[in-house]
Design an enzyme around this catalytic site. Structure first.
Site, PDB file in Angstrom:
ATOM      1  N   HIS A 159      51.288 -31.324  -0.604  1.00  0.00           N
ATOM      2  CA  HIS A 159      51.121 -29.915  -0.466  1.00  0.00           C
ATOM      3  C   HIS A 159      51.236 -29.607   1.013  1.00  0.00           C
ATOM      4  CE1 HIS A 159      50.061 -28.971  -4.984  1.00  0.00           C
ATOM      5  NE2 HIS A 159      51.084 -29.734  -4.857  1.00  0.00           N
ATOM      6  N   GLU A 182      49.429 -27.566   2.454  1.00  0.00           N
ATOM      7  CA  GLU A 182      48.066 -27.360   3.171  1.00  0.00           C
ATOM      8  C   GLU A 182      47.707 -28.589   3.498  1.00  0.00           C
ATOM      9  OE1 GLU A 182      48.059 -24.654  -0.637  1.00  0.00           O
ATOM     10  OE2 GLU A 182      49.321 -26.191   0.077  1.00  0.00           O
ATOM     11  N   CYS A 188      46.084 -24.643  -4.746  1.00  0.00           N
ATOM     12  CA  CYS A 188      45.721 -25.146  -6.033  1.00  0.00           C
ATOM     13  C   CYS A 188      44.192 -25.951  -5.847  1.00  0.00           C
ATOM     14  CB  CYS A 188      46.689 -26.530  -6.247  1.00  0.00           C
ATOM     15  SG  CYS A 188      46.492 -28.020  -5.202  1.00  0.00           S
ATOM     16  N   CYS A 200      44.013 -28.591  -3.076  1.00  0.00           N
ATOM     17  CA  CYS A 200      44.204 -28.322  -1.583  1.00  0.00           C
ATOM     18  C   CYS A 200      42.716 -27.465  -1.249  1.00  0.00           C
ATOM     19  CB  CYS A 200      45.215 -27.547  -1.469  1.00  0.00           C
ATOM     20  SG  CYS A 200      46.857 -28.696  -1.343  1.00  0.00           S
TER      21      CYS A 200
END
Length: 147
Positions: free
Chosen positions: A72, A74, A100, A103
């Site tokens: 992801h 992040e 999410c 993260c």
């Protein structure tokens, strides 16, 4: 709203526009996400969703399902700042989609104190965990193209 709040909101919108531009680097077809880590008004890291370094730039399998090893935005920004020798302690994260749960755990451990996001992710457990950790959360309306 006072002048300081106005200035912060203006900065939030600018950094978010930059995060959206950065998301365009993603090779993912289903969803492109961008992230910027900002500390003391300086961008200290950036990231977008995609495969790990050295892997093919294909995020989805033949069935259009995201491959399990796709990172992801992040996570990419946080690991990138770790490799740079900079510290994310006290930084703000600008991300085009709310984090999410995985993260969110990285954000907490990285010492990030503020998360600004545009679109809400389909699951809210990441936001709930960040709230529990006392991290400031700011939802910003994504700006529509003026084209």
């Amino acid at each position: 709203m006072n002048q300081t709040e106005d200035k912060q909101e203006l900065l939030d919108r600018r950094y978010m526009r930059m995060a959206f531009i950065w998301s365009e680097n993603s090779y993912c077809k289903r969803r492109k996400v961008g992230a910027l880590l900002v500390k003391d008004k300086m961008i200290i890291s950036d990231g977008y969703n995609g495969t790990p370094s050295g892997f093919e730039n294909v995020c989805e399998d033949e069935s259009n399902v995201t491959k399990p090893y796709v990172l992801h935005a992040e996570a990419n920004a946080i690991t990138k700042v770790a490799r740079s020798g900079n510290s994310s302690e006290g930084a703000a994260l600008y991300v085009t989609s709310s984090p999410c749960i995985e993260c969110a755990k990285l954000i907490i451990q990285a010492g990030i104190k503020r998360v600004v996001y545009a679109d809400a992710y389909r699951l809210s457990d990441g936001i709930e965990l960040l709230q529990r950790a006392g991290i400031e959360l700011v939802a910003v309306e994504p700006e529509k193209d003026k084209g």
